[in-house]
Structures are given as structure tokens and as C-alpha cells.
Design a protein around this motif. Structure first.
Motif, PDB file in Angstrom:
ATOM      1  N   GLY A  99       0.786  -1.217   0.000  1.00 22.06           N
ATOM      2  CA  GLY A  99       0.000   0.000   0.000  1.00 22.06           C
ATOM      3  C   GLY A  99       0.818   1.266   0.000  1.00 22.06           C
ATOM      4  N   SER A 100       2.172   1.093  -0.125  1.00 19.12           N
ATOM      5  CA  SER A 100       3.029   2.273  -0.081  1.00 19.12           C
ATOM      6  C   SER A 100       3.407   2.778  -1.470  1.00 19.12           C
ATOM      7  CB  SER A 100       4.296   1.940   0.703  1.00 19.12           C
ATOM      8  OG  SER A 100       5.008   0.910   0.054  1.00 19.12           O
ATOM      9  N   ALA A 101       2.861   2.153  -2.518  1.00 13.98           N
ATOM     10  CA  ALA A 101       3.231   2.547  -3.877  1.00 13.98           C
ATOM     11  C   ALA A 101       2.836   4.001  -4.136  1.00 13.98           C
ATOM     12  CB  ALA A 101       2.544   1.638  -4.886  1.00 13.98           C
ATOM     13  N   ALA A 102       3.723   4.690  -4.846  1.00  9.92           N
ATOM     14  CA  ALA A 102       3.480   6.115  -5.110  1.00  9.92           C
ATOM     15  C   ALA A 102       2.386   6.301  -6.160  1.00  9.92           C
ATOM     16  CB  ALA A 102       4.771   6.776  -5.566  1.00  9.92           C
ATOM     17  N   ALA A 103       2.262   5.354  -7.099  1.00 12.50           N
ATOM     18  CA  ALA A 103       1.300   5.491  -8.188  1.00 12.50           C
ATOM     19  C   ALA A 103       0.102   4.573  -7.962  1.00 12.50           C
ATOM     20  CB  ALA A 103       1.964   5.162  -9.513  1.00 12.50           C
ATOM     21  N   SER A 104      -1.057   5.002  -8.408  1.00 14.31           N
ATOM     22  CA  SER A 104      -2.264   4.182  -8.334  1.00 14.31           C
ATOM     23  C   SER A 104      -2.301   3.240  -9.529  1.00 14.31           C
ATOM     24  CB  SER A 104      -3.511   5.069  -8.326  1.00 14.31           C
ATOM     25  OG  SER A 104      -3.516   5.911  -7.194  1.00 14.31           O
ATOM     26  N   ALA A 105      -2.805   2.036  -9.293  1.00 15.49           N
ATOM     27  CA  ALA A 105      -2.884   1.057 -10.365  1.00 15.49           C
ATOM     28  C   ALA A 105      -4.098   1.324 -11.251  1.00 15.49           C
ATOM     29  CB  ALA A 105      -2.976  -0.343  -9.775  1.00 15.49           C
ATOM     30  N   ARG A 106      -3.977   0.958 -12.517  1.00 13.77           N
ATOM     31  CA  ARG A 106      -5.109   1.025 -13.424  1.00 13.77           C
ATOM     32  C   ARG A 106      -6.039  -0.157 -13.164  1.00 13.77           C
ATOM     33  NH1 ARG A 106      -1.959   2.363 -19.195  1.00 13.77           N
ATOM     34  NH2 ARG A 106      -0.699   4.100 -18.373  1.00 13.77           N
ATOM     35  N   SER A 107      -7.287   0.016 -13.504  1.00 14.60           N
ATOM     36  CA  SER A 107      -8.266  -1.048 -13.313  1.00 14.60           C
ATOM     37  C   SER A 107      -8.090  -2.133 -14.376  1.00 14.60           C
ATOM     38  CB  SER A 107      -9.679  -0.472 -13.399  1.00 14.60           C
ATOM     39  OG  SER A 107     -10.640  -1.499 -13.315  1.00 14.60           O
ATOM     40  N   VAL A 108      -8.043  -3.383 -13.920  1.00 16.09           N
ATOM     41  CA  VAL A 108      -7.932  -4.512 -14.850  1.00 16.09           C
ATOM     42  C   VAL A 108      -9.045  -5.507 -14.549  1.00 16.09           C
ATOM     43  CG1 VAL A 108      -6.512  -6.448 -15.642  1.00 16.09           C
ATOM     44  CG2 VAL A 108      -5.434  -4.247 -15.095  1.00 16.09           C
ATOM     45  N   ARG A 109      -9.958  -5.657 -15.514  1.00 19.46           N
ATOM     46  CA  ARG A 109     -11.034  -6.634 -15.372  1.00 19.46           C
ATOM     47  C   ARG A 109     -10.924  -7.758 -16.398  1.00 19.46           C
ATOM     48  NH1 ARG A 109     -13.552  -1.658 -14.512  1.00 19.46           N
ATOM     49  NH2 ARG A 109     -14.533  -1.433 -12.452  1.00 19.46           N
ATOM     50  N   SER A 110     -10.362  -7.424 -17.558  1.00 13.79           N
ATOM     51  CA  SER A 110     -10.235  -8.430 -18.619  1.00 13.79           C
ATOM     52  C   SER A 110      -8.796  -8.468 -19.122  1.00 13.79           C
ATOM     53  CB  SER A 110     -11.182  -8.123 -19.776  1.00 13.79           C
ATOM     54  OG  SER A 110     -10.887  -6.854 -20.331  1.00 13.79           O
ATOM     55  N   VAL A 111      -8.373  -9.654 -19.532  1.00 14.74           N
ATOM     56  CA  VAL A 111      -6.988  -9.871 -19.945  1.00 14.74           C
ATOM     57  C   VAL A 111      -6.973 -10.577 -21.294  1.00 14.74           C
ATOM     58  CG1 VAL A 111      -4.803 -11.001 -19.369  1.00 14.74           C
ATOM     59  CG2 VAL A 111      -6.239 -10.060 -17.540  1.00 14.74           C
ATOM     60  N   GLY A 112      -6.105 -10.113 -22.181  1.00 19.11           N
ATOM     61  CA  GLY A 112      -5.881 -10.811 -23.440  1.00 19.11           C
ATOM     62  C   GLY A 112      -4.537 -11.520 -23.385  1.00 19.11           C
ATOM     63  N   VAL A 113      -4.498 -12.774 -23.817  1.00 19.02           N
ATOM     64  CA  VAL A 113      -3.250 -13.543 -23.873  1.00 19.02           C
ATOM     65  C   VAL A 113      -3.019 -13.934 -25.325  1.00 19.02           C
ATOM     66  CG1 VAL A 113      -1.991 -15.581 -23.107  1.00 19.02           C
ATOM     67  CG2 VAL A 113      -3.546 -14.403 -21.525  1.00 19.02           C
ATOM     68  N   ALA A 114      -1.900 -13.515 -25.887  1.00 20.81           N
ATOM     69  CA  ALA A 114      -1.584 -13.803 -27.291  1.00 20.81           C
ATOM     70  C   ALA A 114      -0.619 -14.976 -27.364  1.00 20.81           C
ATOM     71  CB  ALA A 114      -0.966 -12.569 -27.947  1.00 20.81           C
ATOM     72  N   GLY A 115      -1.024 -16.016 -28.087  1.00 15.97           N
ATOM     73  CA  GLY A 115      -0.190 -17.201 -28.240  1.00 15.97           C
ATOM     74  C   GLY A 115      -1.023 -18.450 -28.066  1.00 15.97           C
ATOM     75  N   SER A 116      -0.480 -19.584 -28.515  1.00 13.77           N
ATOM     76  CA  SER A 116      -1.231 -20.832 -28.415  1.00 13.77           C
ATOM     77  C   SER A 116      -0.384 -21.965 -27.852  1.00 13.77           C
ATOM     78  CB  SER A 116      -1.746 -21.241 -29.797  1.00 13.77           C
ATOM     79  OG  SER A 116      -0.660 -21.379 -30.712  1.00 13.77           O
ATOM     80  N   GLY A 117       0.822 -21.646 -27.411  1.00 13.55           N
ATOM     81  CA  GLY A 117       1.709 -22.680 -26.885  1.00 13.55           C
ATOM     82  C   GLY A 117       1.460 -22.970 -25.412  1.00 13.55           C
ATOM     83  N   THR A 118       2.379 -23.746 -24.835  1.00 17.18           N
ATOM     84  CA  THR A 118       2.253 -24.157 -23.432  1.00 17.18           C
ATOM     85  C   THR A 118       2.242 -22.958 -22.498  1.00 17.18           C
ATOM     86  OG1 THR A 118       3.401 -26.226 -23.926  1.00 17.18           O
ATOM     87  CG2 THR A 118       3.302 -25.555 -21.617  1.00 17.18           C
ATOM     88  N   MET A 119       3.137 -21.989 -22.732  1.00 14.46           N
ATOM     89  CA  MET A 119       3.212 -20.840 -21.840  1.00 14.46           C
ATOM     90  C   MET A 119       1.954 -19.982 -21.946  1.00 14.46           C
ATOM     91  SD  MET A 119       4.754 -19.335 -19.459  1.00 14.46           S
ATOM     92  CE  MET A 119       6.441 -19.906 -19.380  1.00 14.46           C
ATOM     93  N   TYR A 146     -10.451 -13.450 -13.720  1.00 20.93           N
ATOM     94  CA  TYR A 146     -10.428 -12.504 -14.839  1.00 20.93           C
ATOM     95  C   TYR A 146     -11.101 -13.117 -16.070  1.00 20.93           C
ATOM     96  CZ  TYR A 146      -7.011  -9.640 -12.299  1.00 20.93           C
ATOM     97  OH  TYR A 146      -6.381  -8.845 -11.372  1.00 20.93           O
ATOM     98  N   ASP A 147     -11.779 -12.285 -16.852  1.00 16.86           N
ATOM     99  CA  ASP A 147     -12.248 -12.701 -18.171  1.00 16.86           C
ATOM    100  C   ASP A 147     -11.049 -12.675 -19.105  1.00 16.86           C
ATOM    101  OD1 ASP A 147     -14.918 -12.984 -17.417  1.00 16.86           O
ATOM    102  OD2 ASP A 147     -15.290 -10.841 -17.695  1.00 16.86           O
ATOM    103  N   VAL A 148     -10.839 -13.770 -19.834  1.00 17.51           N
ATOM    104  CA  VAL A 148      -9.633 -13.927 -20.648  1.00 17.51           C
ATOM    105  C   VAL A 148      -9.990 -14.158 -22.106  1.00 17.51           C
ATOM    106  CG1 VAL A 148      -7.528 -15.284 -21.004  1.00 17.51           C
ATOM    107  CG2 VAL A 148      -8.366 -14.892 -18.675  1.00 17.51           C
ATOM    108  N   VAL A 149      -9.346 -13.394 -22.970  1.00 15.83           N
ATOM    109  CA  VAL A 149      -9.404 -13.644 -24.409  1.00 15.83           C
ATOM    110  C   VAL A 149      -8.091 -14.306 -24.790  1.00 15.83           C
ATOM    111  CG1 VAL A 149      -9.609 -12.645 -26.702  1.00 15.83           C
ATOM    112  CG2 VAL A 149     -10.874 -11.643 -24.789  1.00 15.83           C
ATOM    113  N   LEU A 150      -8.176 -15.524 -25.318  1.00 16.59           N
ATOM    114  CA  LEU A 150      -6.974 -16.262 -25.714  1.00 16.59           C
ATOM    115  C   LEU A 150      -6.907 -16.248 -27.231  1.00 16.59           C
ATOM    116  CD1 LEU A 150      -4.560 -18.065 -25.071  1.00 16.59           C
ATOM    117  CD2 LEU A 150      -6.119 -20.012 -24.870  1.00 16.59           C
ATOM    118  N   ALA A 151      -5.995 -15.430 -27.782  1.00 15.77           N
ATOM    119  CA  ALA A 151      -5.934 -15.223 -29.234  1.00 15.77           C
ATOM    120  C   ALA A 151      -4.737 -15.941 -29.831  1.00 15.77           C
ATOM    121  CB  ALA A 151      -5.862 -13.732 -29.546  1.00 15.77           C
ATOM    122  N   ALA A 152      -4.959 -16.649 -30.925  1.00 15.73           N
ATOM    123  CA  ALA A 152      -3.895 -17.337 -31.643  1.00 15.73           C
ATOM    124  C   ALA A 152      -3.959 -16.935 -33.118  1.00 15.73           C
ATOM    125  CB  ALA A 152      -4.053 -18.845 -31.489  1.00 15.73           C
TER     126      ALA A 152
END
Length: 608
Positions: free
Chosen positions: A317-337, A350-356
Motif C-alpha cells: 500500500g506504499s506505492a506512489a502510483a495508483s494502479a489502473r483497473s484490470v477486469r479483462s486480460v488478453g493472452v496472445a499465443g497458443s503454446g504451453t506458456m 479474470y475474463d480472458v481472451v486467448l488469441a492465436a
């Protein structure tokens, strides 16, 4: 100071047993531990120390440790009494006159050890074996200065001696094979794993370990990362029992400096030249746990309890900057990682969009996640309901256009800079203003990805470790252009997905790979130089260093081509000759021997 022995004939060695009476000279922590191992294994042990207090402390330590062993039902009370009766203490080296083997573990100074060996020459029998416990000084020099060099060798136990299985048996060019054979048999009878090595500073385990520790000290000194982040990165990213800076404090910073000085004198490798901070701390008397302060501050000298000091990070809670709001995440790639990262985010809600590159690839990646979640259900780690909810949060897509509304986009595509730059150019076009753009690269410059966009302030490194669902570490990599609120956002997201974030700057290898791969490269050089075998090196690091895998096991798992690429990046970045990839590694990669994935690397594997 003599405590008469009443050894038990049922557990003492028979008269024909070799090395039945053993003297241990120096009853510090290591000497006491070795004495305990020997006494519990049925040997008559003569403990010798000029300090009466040290001898009394050794007796007390043996009494306490054997009492714990009885309490834990590892030995009986009778076995405890027998072991204590076999341990006698003296203040004079003359007590070693009847010993079959003398193990010297006095302070790590050549003159001190030479004085002990010279005195023993006039005391022990001609057939008595003399062993030094050094891990840095020349065994050959000690042998050459002895009256009978053929009976002198190195016998390097690891701390704590009762628990650690590895024993390095060090021969000089003067050592008789019969002496080596006798000590090797003893080590096996003690339940240890002996590894035969030649005489060079550090031998196998410390020869690899101390170079790594030195690099960690230099990384901290350069203020690249905090001591807490360096230690957490190596524990969580590599599965090590301790971080390097905490380990330096345990070993003793002055001891580490002496070992490194000896290694550098022999190798001339800059990686072994002690980091200046080791000298500064040593000369200030800040030698680690034993002094109460080193890289960390401790409750008291000799204590393992770390207390807060001026360098301890401020609380949450000591961070100088406020975090941006994150509700949805996009992940690019189709491999194991990519699949693993998408699973991590979806499980965290999180709602996730998995794009390949195609819808089929994206669907296949989601199917891989479904299998992973099913295994978790089968093992009782996840409920069927939670599995279904997680899968429902993942939307597979055949195009990055689906990232239009995500708050955080994470790329996990091939480790090719041109490919990543092209992808970031696309992300810049499709992602909404204010979206955080993250790369999972492990070795490429994050700034190069950032400059492929019109908003480099929104780009950051977010290096997950494989397998992403299991590994707790994420290296958070800031460039010189990364905005403070982007950094705060990613750290907050890491916490929400139950990962441990560590901060580092944008340079090759970040924390983990910058420390791990020079160590792996040095292991390959040891084999190239015919100093030790693959099996001995792997055993030494697992048994002596507590590593979950030996260096060659790990290289074959990671892939020799991947390892070579990382080492080449490190060499180009830092321009240090000691970081140049070992030719043997280059030759194996050129031959197509890439490790487990091809069926052959440093070892051969059965084809599936």
C-alpha cells in the motif's frame, strides 16, 4: 578435558575395520558435525581443539542432537549413549597418535593448516591418512609440504554435515590410490555420496556455487534489484532452498571472499573476482549471521532470525502510483506458456481472451487448459464447479482484433524479437487507450517491444516461469519509459493471481536467467576440461547445494538450443569473456542434440 570411552562392542567396528579411530582437529560447527556423523556410525572419535570452550560446546551439541534423534525415533537411547561414549575431546594434537585418519577442519588459512599438518607429521603413524576439510586452499601444496605427501588428501563435507549427503574426495597428483579408496569406503559406510575430484579451488559444488553467489552480490551492489527480490527470484524461480544473499550470510561473507580469491587466482575468470561489496562487508566486520549483520540484519550474532533494517521494503500500500483497473486480460499465443498464463488469469477470476493465429489453434489451446484443469480436479486441487467456471471465462479467438476491450494484453509468442515487435505493433492498433501491454520474454529487450508501439509508457515485461500455473514467480521488468501506474498495475495483478512479483530493470536475463545460465555454462566447462563427470556434477549440486536438479538434467529439460540462445544474449549484453558459451554446448546444438525434446542432449533419452 579427556572423556573416557566405553564403546559398545555391538556397534563399534570390528578390529579388522579400516579407519576405525578418527581424529577431528577443529571443533567448530563443521568439525562438530563431522564428529557426530562418525560417532553415530560406530567410529571412535578423537576431537581436538585448543579451545576448551569449543570442546565443551561440541560435546553439548552432540548431546543435544542425539537427544533430538532419540525423540524423533531415529536412534534408540542405547545407541545415543554409545555414540556419546565414543566421542572424546582433547586440547593437544598428541591425542591423534593412534588415529587411522585425521580430518583437519581448522580456520581456512594456509599457515594455520600447514602448522597442523607439520605437527601431525611427527605424531601420527606412517600409515595414517591426513585429510584437509578445505574448500578453497591447495591440497597439493599441503601435501607437498608434508613429510608423506602420498597420505594427504581433501575430504570436503558440507554443512550441516549430519544432514548433507555429499562428500568431495580430493586427490592431488601425489595422493596414493589406497588412501583415496579407504576414505571413499568410509564415506559410503557413513551413508554419504562420495564424489572424486581433482585439486582446484572450490572443487565441484563450491566451484559452481560461489561463482553464482558472487554474481548475485554484484547484482545487488549495482542496485539492479533488492536483496529480497534477488533471493525470492532464485527460490521461487529455480526451486532453491535459499536465496544467494541469504546463503552468503549463512556461509560467511569473509569465507566466501577467501574462496573466490582462491578461485580467481586459479582461473583468472572475472566471474570469480570477488564483488567489491564482499570486501567492504568483510572489512567492516559484517560477515553475515555469525556477526549479526551481513546482507541482512539478524536478531543477534549467530541467529537465523532476520529483523527489519533501513533496506527492508515498506509494507503493502506504499506505492506512489495508483494502479489502473484490470477486469479483462488478453493472452496472445497458443503454446504451453500462453495456455498456462491464460489458465492463471481465468482461475483468479479474470475474463480472458486467448488469441492465436487461427481459431483452430486458439480452440486447441483452450482444450489444453481444459486437460490441465481436469488433472487438478482429479488430484483434488480444484472442484468440478471451479473448473467449469474457469473455462467459461476463457474466450478463444483467431485474431488479435478480439483484444479491443481488454485492460491488459500479455504476449506469449515465440522468443523472436522481430515476431514480438510485429505483434506489439498490432497490439498498439487494436488495444484501447490505457490498456497495459506486457511481454513475457525471458531474454529479449523489453524496450525494443515498447518502441514498436506509439505508447511505450504502457509497455512492461511480465516474465512468468514454466509451468505458469505452478510457478509462483513473475519478474516485473520496467524499461526507462514504463509509466509508474503501469508498474503498479502489474504488481497488483500479480498479487491477485497469487504470484510473487520481483522488480528488475530491462537488461539481458533479468534476475533468474542472468544468475542461472552462467552457472550452467560453467558446469559445461567443467565437463569440457574433464574435471568431473556429468553424473558427479549433477550429484554434487543436488546433494551439496540442495538444487532440485543437477545442471545437466536442467539443461536437457530447458533445451540446449534455448540455453545457448540465452547464454549468447548474456554474452552480447555484458561483453564478459567468462560468459561466452562453452564450445561443447555449441557443438551439441549444431549436431541437433537439443535435450529431452530430441531424445539426446548431454544424456540420451528413450524415444516416446
Amino acid at each position: 578435558m579427556d572423556r573416557p570411552s566405553t564403546s559398545d562392542p555391538a556397534t563399534s567396528p570390528s578390529p579388522g575395520t579400516s579407519l576405525g579411530t578418527i581424529a577431528v582437529v577443529g571443533l567448530g560447527t563443521m568439525g562438530t558435525g563431522i564428529a557426530e556423523v562418525l560417532a553415530r556410525a560406530g567410529r571412535e572419535v578423537i576431537g581436538i581443539d585448543i579451545s576448551e570452550a569449543a570442546a565443551l560446546q561440541a560435546v553439548a551439541a552432540l548431546e543435544a542432537s542425539t537427544a533430538r534423534a532419540v525423540q524423533r525415533e531415529r536412534i534408540t537411547e542405547q545407541e545415543r549413549r554409545n555414540a556419546l561414549a565414543r566421542f572424546r575431546t582433547f586440547s593437544d594434537l598428541q591425542a591423534a597418535a593412534d588415529a587411522d585418519l585425521v580430518i583437519e577442519v581448522v580456520p581456512e588459512h594456509y599457515d594455520t593448516k600447514h602448522e597442523v599438518f607439520s605437527a601431525l607429521d611427527g605424531i601420527v603413524r606412517p600409515d595414517t591418512i591426513l585429510a584437509t576439510g578445505t574448500n578453497a586452499l591447495s591440497v597439493t601444496r599441503l601435501a607437498a609440504d608434508s613429510a608423506r605427501p602420498e597420505r594427504v588428501l581433501g575430504l570436503h563435507f558440507f554443512n550441516p554435515a549430519p544432514a548433507m549427503k555429499l562428500v568431495e574426495i580430493v586427490s592431488s597428483v601425489l595422493t596414493a590410490p589406497t588412501a583415496v579408496a579407504a576414505v571413499t569406503s568410509l564415506a559410503q559406510e557413513l551413508g554419504k555420496e562420495p564424489v572424486a575430484v581433482g585439486d582446484r579451488p572450490g572443487f565441484v559444488a563450491d566451484g559452481l556455487l560461489f561463482g553464482y553467489l558472487n554474481q548475485a552480490a554484484a547484482m545487488y551492489e549495482a542496485k539492479y534489484a533488492t536483496r529480497e527480490d534477488i533471493d525470492a527470484a532464485m527460490r521461487l524461480g529455480c526451486g532453491l532452498p535459499m536465496g544467494p544473499l541469504a546463503l552468503l550470510d549463512l556461509v560467511g561473507i569473509d569465507t566466501a571472499r577467501r574462496v573466490l580469491e582462491a578461485m580467481y587466482a586459479a582461473s583468472g575468470d572475472r566471474l570469480h573476482a570477488p564483488a567489491p561489496i564482499l570486501k567492504q562487508l568483510s572489512e567492516a566486520g559484517l560477515t553475515g549471521r555469525k556477526s549479526g549483520r551481513g546482507f541482512y540484519t539478524y536478531e543477534a550474532p549467530g541467529s537465523a532470525g532476520v529483523v527489519s533494517d533501513a533496506e527492508t521494503p515498506a509494507g503493502a500500500g506504499s506505492a506512489a502510483a495508483s494502479a489502473r483497473s484490470v477486469r479483462s486480460v488478453g493472452v496472445a499465443g497458443s503454446g504451453t506458456m500462453a495456455s498456462g498464463i491464460a489458465e492463471v488469469f481465468a482461475k483468479a477470476g479474470y475474463d480472458v481472451v486467448l488469441a492465436a493465429r487461427s481459431q483452430d489453434k486458439a480452440d486447441t489451446a483452450k482444450a489444453r487448459i481444459a486437460k490441465s484443469l481436469a488433472r487438478s480436479v482429479d488430484k483434488g486441487r480444484l472442484t468440478a464447479e471451479a473448473r467449469d467456471e474457469t473455462l467459461a471465462r476463457i474466450s478463444p479467438a483467431g485474431s488479435l482484433d478480439a483484444f479491443a476491450d481488454v485492460d491488459l494484453a500479455v504476449e506469449a509468442v515465440a522468443e523472436d524479437l522481430e515476431v514480438k515487435q510485429q505483434l506489439f505493433t498490432t497490439l498498439d492498433k487494436v488495444c484501447k487507450p490505457g490498456a497495459v501491454l506486457a511481454t513475457t520474454t525471458s531474454s529479449l529487450p523489453v524496450i525494443a517491444c515498447a518502441r514498436a508501439t506509439s505508447r511505450p509508457q504502457d509497455v512492461i515485461g511480465m516474465h512468468f516461469f514454466n509451468p505458469a500455473p505452478a510457478m509462483k514467480l513473475v519478474e516485473v521488468v520496467r524499461t526507462v519509459l514504463t509509466a509508474d501506474d503501469v508498474h503498479a498495475t502489474v504488481r497488483e495483478v500479480c498479487t491477485k493471481v497469487r504470484k510473487h512479483p520481483v522488480d528488475c530493470g530491462d537488461r539481458a536475463g533479468f534476475i533468474v536467467n542472468a544468475l542461472l545460465f552462467p552457472y550452467l555454462n560453467n558446469a559445461v566447462k567443467m565437463v569440457e576440461e574433464h574435471y568431473a563427470t556429468l553424473d558427479d556434477i549433477d550429484a554434487a549440486m543436488k546433494l551439496g547445494g540442495g538444487y532440485p536438479m543437477g545442471p545437466f538434467e536442467l539443461l536437457d529439460v530447458v533445451g540446449l538450443d534455448v540455453s545457448l540462445a540465452i547464454e549468447q544474449v548474456l554474452h552480447r549484453e555484458f561483453r564478459d569473456p567468462g560468459l561466452a558459451p562453452a564450445p561443447l554446448l555449441e557443438h551439441l546444438v549444431a549436431a541437433g542434440c537439443l535435450g529431452r525434446k530430441t531424445g539426446r542432449g548431454f544424456r540420451e533419452y528413450a524415444r516416446r
